[in-house]
Scaffold this motif. Structure first.
Motif, PDB file in Angstrom:
ATOM      1  N   VAL A  94       0.835  -1.194   0.000  1.00 49.13           N
ATOM      2  CA  VAL A  94       0.000   0.000   0.000  1.00 49.13           C
ATOM      3  C   VAL A  94       0.869   1.243   0.000  1.00 49.13           C
ATOM      4  N   PHE A  95       0.493   2.182  -0.805  1.00 42.38           N
ATOM      5  CA  PHE A  95       1.178   3.472  -0.842  1.00 42.38           C
ATOM      6  C   PHE A  95       0.130   4.550  -0.633  1.00 42.38           C
ATOM      7  N   ARG A  96       0.392   5.449   0.311  1.00 42.36           N
ATOM      8  CA  ARG A  96      -0.551   6.544   0.544  1.00 42.36           C
ATOM      9  C   ARG A  96       0.200   7.859   0.567  1.00 42.36           C
ATOM     10  N   ASP A  97      -0.358   8.816  -0.073  1.00 49.69           N
ATOM     11  CA  ASP A  97       0.178  10.168   0.019  1.00 49.69           C
ATOM     12  C   ASP A  97      -1.005  11.083   0.301  1.00 49.69           C
ATOM     13  N   PRO A  98      -1.284  11.302   1.589  1.00 47.50           N
ATOM     14  CA  PRO A  98      -2.485  12.068   1.941  1.00 47.50           C
ATOM     15  C   PRO A  98      -2.484  13.465   1.343  1.00 47.50           C
ATOM     16  N   ALA A  99      -1.317  14.048   1.254  1.00 51.34           N
ATOM     17  CA  ALA A  99      -1.270  15.423   0.757  1.00 51.34           C
ATOM     18  C   ALA A  99      -1.790  15.504  -0.673  1.00 51.34           C
ATOM     19  N   ARG A 100      -1.435  14.521  -1.490  1.00 52.23           N
ATOM     20  CA  ARG A 100      -1.889  14.537  -2.880  1.00 52.23           C
ATOM     21  C   ARG A 100      -3.200  13.777  -3.057  1.00 52.23           C
ATOM     22  N   GLY A 101      -3.683  13.165  -1.987  1.00 56.90           N
ATOM     23  CA  GLY A 101      -4.895  12.356  -2.108  1.00 56.90           C
ATOM     24  C   GLY A 101      -4.676  11.138  -2.972  1.00 56.90           C
TER      25      GLY A 101
END
Lengths: 110, 810
Positions: free
Chosen positions: B340-347
């Motif tokens: 899983v990869f998440r980048d909350p800033a970029r959504g």
């Protein structure tokens, strides 16, 4: 050489040490896992820690205060630390531990 | 002579058939095209941009009048087919008959309308054709709209109307949006982005009735009683193949019109294509397979060999400006692993599902640039084990067999989140490096990255390497010491798995390079052996640091400190008198009260130890283990005994815990406290295990410390009874004993395994909790005893072996 009977080898715990009071100060008698016996100064040259309370491993002892490690054959500090402890002649006659008193008496004889 | 071809339905599939046919053999057929809608083929997928106002109807027309004219196609638009006579081979339209040699059904699908009360009211529409779209385009500021259905169409409709200023509510019966295409995490992001656009999303919401007024829809009623007023209600809950005419014609029909691989129905001269067909039990809604069918049908009509094959499907969509992609099977499973990869800033959210060495599913949200590549890996069932480490970064980082994970890290955007536990992004870490944090420890201290679960440690180290270049030495797994090549974790694991039950077995089987270890590894190995094999292994004092061998703390001058145990910090005049007597008798220079509610006698000579212990024993005092990597103290407040705020008997519980836990060895020291109320006078929240009594029970929190690191405990669980509190404490202690690295305080162990893991396995798994407590009790049956009493019997060992000073003087 003048050998003094100090005691039975089982008086010292395996991989442990006991102290003998001498004219040159406390001397530690170390017994290794292979029932070899070494005699050396009980006092670490670093901060005076009691080496007889240290962990005995191989033919070395680690000072309990700051982990200086000494080779019991040469008395030389190992690794990065520089220093040396006096070593004394000791031998086993059967189960009896014999310490050379002449090497201990030098200072008082002088 | 030209064959007569009649096509019913001018949709995207039949339109594609006509394109293929007239391109390949312009003169082969005399074609008539019926369409119930008063227009030709347009791109239905693009209705959403029309709704949103981004495109006009004219722009989405696929085939205009000129196109049909050019190809000589007779168009009968706005005319329904009434009947088909298969014997005479005639299609009967509203305005007259047309004979056929070959007939194609392209009747598409109908939107499914939930048959709830009020579904036939005015103002209830589906989202299917241009007419529906035009109605929705009439909604703007001041209008309230309810959309039933959180699938693609419903969301497109909702977003389109919201963009026009309408007040839109989406009602979805499932727990997350687009549940067939997205997993819950992506569904959550989608919901969030819709809500940012002002759309209200109601999940797990069941519609029961459409309330009307004067024959017009007024509000949607939900099962929970909610009433959602609306000017327009859009039902976008799915489609059904349109098979009515086929059924009347006597063709074989299931869910759709049955066709074979050549798209031939049960009548050899009649074909079907598109959303109206059923092929091998499947019906179709996405455009890719429809186009495949169209191609096959055109070839069949031209007498070529062709067969329609169903392919594994991916869905790549753009909903309301958000890129979505899903493919394969992304359900969780025991044999499956997620990356899983998440980048909350970029959504951005990406999830890959692996089974063995194969990628079996993928879900992406926010960034679908690499979706085709992932889809290829799924479709071709490629072995991805070689590129697993950088797989989620996409094809740009797969440099053949020698994929370099560093380039992937280097390519991450500054706002990419590296540490999920503490929400630390790449730029924060690089800034810390620039400010002089040049190793992992410094990064942890300044940014907290990798300071929790530790799973991002590799990424942080790579980031250090990328930023510092050769100035950063990538650490390898550190062996315990120079005596071996194994880490603490390796040794612990091997002691268990190989059932090594003696030091000799460890030295031999694990390839120790020294005879019997050294002062670093031997105490650790001794601890691991006694913790894992409490019955079989005999504790070895000679493998212990002096304090634990002497059961007293060595001081800088070689004297020792003696701390008798005071259960829960409670004492009495007789004990105090015995302590006072002992202090006088052995010339103790300093008597001090400790932070753990004990009395410390400092400066006792080594040779006196067995005698002072013996004296203290006689007064009922035992070792306080103030020297051990084991249970130290359980600090308490006076609880309900005296305090007007106390909620439980904190003192009593503290004493019980101390009597259960004393004598146990742990990886590092273990301090407990029990406070009788949240005022927390026993300072329980900076202990390894802290209990705070509340009216409704006991809050157990763990992982505190007040030493080199000051840590506040984190709440593990609240339990209602004292019995349960005791069991949890024993289980946590045992889990720490079994899993912790030697000399790691409990908070360090917790940081490695995670509080959630501890809660799941130690607290919530009741069987395991009980088993842990039982193993602790087994170990305690051996170690719960006073070492002072035993050591006192060996008094001569504490004295010099000989005194040669006297002889020398003679």
């Amino acid at each position: 050489m003048s050998w003094i009977d100090i005691g039975h080898i089982d008086d010292i715990p395996l991989r442990g040490a006991r102290v003998v009071k001498t004219p040159v100060g406390c001397v530690a008698l170390f017994r290794t896992a292979k029932d070899e016996v070494f005699a050396a100064s009980d006092t670490c040259p670093h901060k005076g820690g009691p080496l007889s309370e240290g962990i005995v491993h191989g033919q070395s002892v680690t000072c309990p205060l700051h982990n200086w490690v000494f080779d019991l054959n040469s008395g030389q500090a190992q690794g990065a630390d520089e220093g040396q402890i006096a070593t004394y002649s000791v031998q086993l006659d059967g189960d009896r531990i014999l310490l050379d008193s002449t090497s201990l008496g030098q200072r008082s004889a002088a | 002579m030209k064959q007569k071809l009649v096509v019913i339905g001018a949709g995207m599939a039949s339109g594609r058939v006509l394109e293929h046919l007239t391109d390949a053999a312009p003169d082969a057929f005399d074609i008539t095209l019926f369409n119930a809608e008063p227009r030709g083929n347009y791109n239905r997928i693009m209705l959403s941009p029309v709704l949103a106002g981004d495109q006009t109807y004219e722009e989405i027309v696929t085939h205009d009048d000129a196109w049909y004219a050019e190809r000589g196609i007779t168009c009968r638009f706005g005319e329904k087919v009434v009947k088909i006579d298969r014997d005479l081979k005639v299609v009967e339209g509203e305005n007259g008959h047309v004979p056929y040699d070959k007939l194609i059904f392209g009747t598409g699908s109908n939107p499914f309308m939930i048959p709830m009360p009020g579904h036939d009211l005015d103002g209830v529409i589906a989202y299917r054709d241009l007419e529906d779209t035009e109605q929705m385009m009439g909604m703007g500021a001041g209008n309230k709209v309810v959309v039933i259905g959180g699938g693609l169409l419903g969301l497109e409709a909702a977003a389109g109307m919201a963009a026009r200023g309408a007040d839109v509510t989406v009602v979805h019966i499932m727990g997350h949006l687009m549940e067939r295409q997205l997993d819950p995490a992506a569904g959550y992001l989608l919901k969030k982005s819709l809500e940012e656009k002002g759309i209200t999303v109601l999940l797990n919401a069941k519609s029961t009735e459409i309330a009307g007024k004067d024959g017009k829809a007024r509000a949607l009623l939900l099962e929970d009683g909610t009433e959602l007023p609306c000017d327009l209600l859009v039902m976008a809950v799915g489609i059904r193949p349109n098979t009515a005419l086929a059924q009347e014609t006597g063709l074989a029909v299931g869910r759709g019109i049955h066709v074979d691989d050549q798209m031939i129905t049960s009548d050899a001269d009649i074909y079907a294509v598109g959303e109206c067909v059923e092929h091998q039990g499947e019906v179709f809604g996405l455009v890719a397979p429809l186009y495949d069918q169209a191609k096959v049908l055109a070839q069949t009509l031209l007498g070529e060999d062709a067969a329609f094959k169903q392919r594994s499907l991916s869905t790549k969509l753009k909903v309301t400006g958000c890129d979505l992609f899903s493919a394969g099977d992304f359900a969780e499973g025991e044999t499956r692993e997620d990356i899983v990869f998440r980048d909350p800033a970029r959504g951005v959210y990406k999830r890959l599902v692996l089974e063995g060495d194969k990628l079996v599913g993928a879900v992406m949200y926010g960034d679908t640039a690499d979706s085709n590549w992932f889809f290829g890996l799924i479709r071709d069932a490629e072995d991805v084990s070689e590129m697993r480490e950088t797989l989620i970064f996409g094809p740009a980082y797969q440099g053949g067999a020698t994929a370099d994970p560093l380039s992937a890290v280097a390519a991450l955007p500054p706002e990419a989140e590296i540490c999920g536990c503490n929400g630390v992004c790449k730029s924060e870490i690089t800034a810390a490096i620039a400010d002089g944090a040049t190793d992992l420890g410094a990064i942890r201290a300044t940014t907290k990255a990798s300071a929790s679960c530790g799973t991002c440690t590799g990424l942080v180290e790579q980031l250090l390497q990328v930023t510092l270049g050769d100035d950063f030495q990538m650490p390898t797994a550190q062996p315990i010491c120079g005596c071996c090549d194994l880490t603490h974790e390796d040794v612990r694991r091997l002691i268990k798995s190989q059932e090594l039950k003696s030091q000799e077995a460890v030295w031999q089987e694990l390839g120790w390079k020294t005879l019997n270890g050294c002062h670093v590894c031997r105490p650790a190995v001794n601890y691991y052996l006694l913790a894992d094999w409490p019955v079989e292994y005999q504790d070895d004092p000679q493998s212990r640091f002096v304090n634990e061998r002497k059961h007293a703390n060595i001081q800088k001058d070689g004297t020792f400190s003696v701390v008798p145990r005071m259960w829960g910090g409670i004492t009495n005049p007789a004990e105090l008198r015995a302590i006072a007597d002992a202090a006088e008798k052995y010339d103790v220079p300093t008597v001090k009260v400790t932070g753990g509610q004990r009395i410390d006698l400092l400066g006792v000579k080594g040779a006196d130890l067995p005698y002072i212990w013996s004296d203290l024993n006689k007064a009922g005092l035992v070792s306080g283990h103030a020297y051990s990597k084991g249970l130290r103290t359980v600090k308490t407040c006076v609880g309900t005994d005296h305090c007007r705020f106390g909620t439980q008997d904190s003192t009593g519980l503290g004493i019980k815990l101390e009597k259960l836990l004393w004598g146990s060895w742990t990886p590092h020291k273990l301090k407990l406290a029990v406070s009788g109320c949240p005022r927390n006078c026993a300072e329980a929240t900076c202990k390894d295990i802290g209990l705070v009594c509340v009216d409704s029970g006991f809050q157990i929190s763990i992982g505190g410390a007040a030493g080199m690191d000051v840590k506040e405990t984190e709440l593990l669980v609240q339990v209602p009874t004292e019995e349960e509190a005791i069991e949890v404490v024993m289980a946590v202690t045992q889990a720490y004993r079994e899993g912790g690295k030697y000399l790691d305080r409990l908070y360090k162990w917790m940081a490695k395994v995670g509080l959630d893991w501890i809660r799941e396995t130690v607290v919530d798994d009741l069987d395991n909790r009980r088993a842990l407590a039982e193993r602790f009790e087994l170990s305690q049956s051996i170690y719960r005893k006073d070492p002072w009493a035993e050591q006192a019997k060996e008094a001569p060992r504490f004295a010099p072996m000989a005194d040669l000073t006297l002889e020398a003087a003679e």
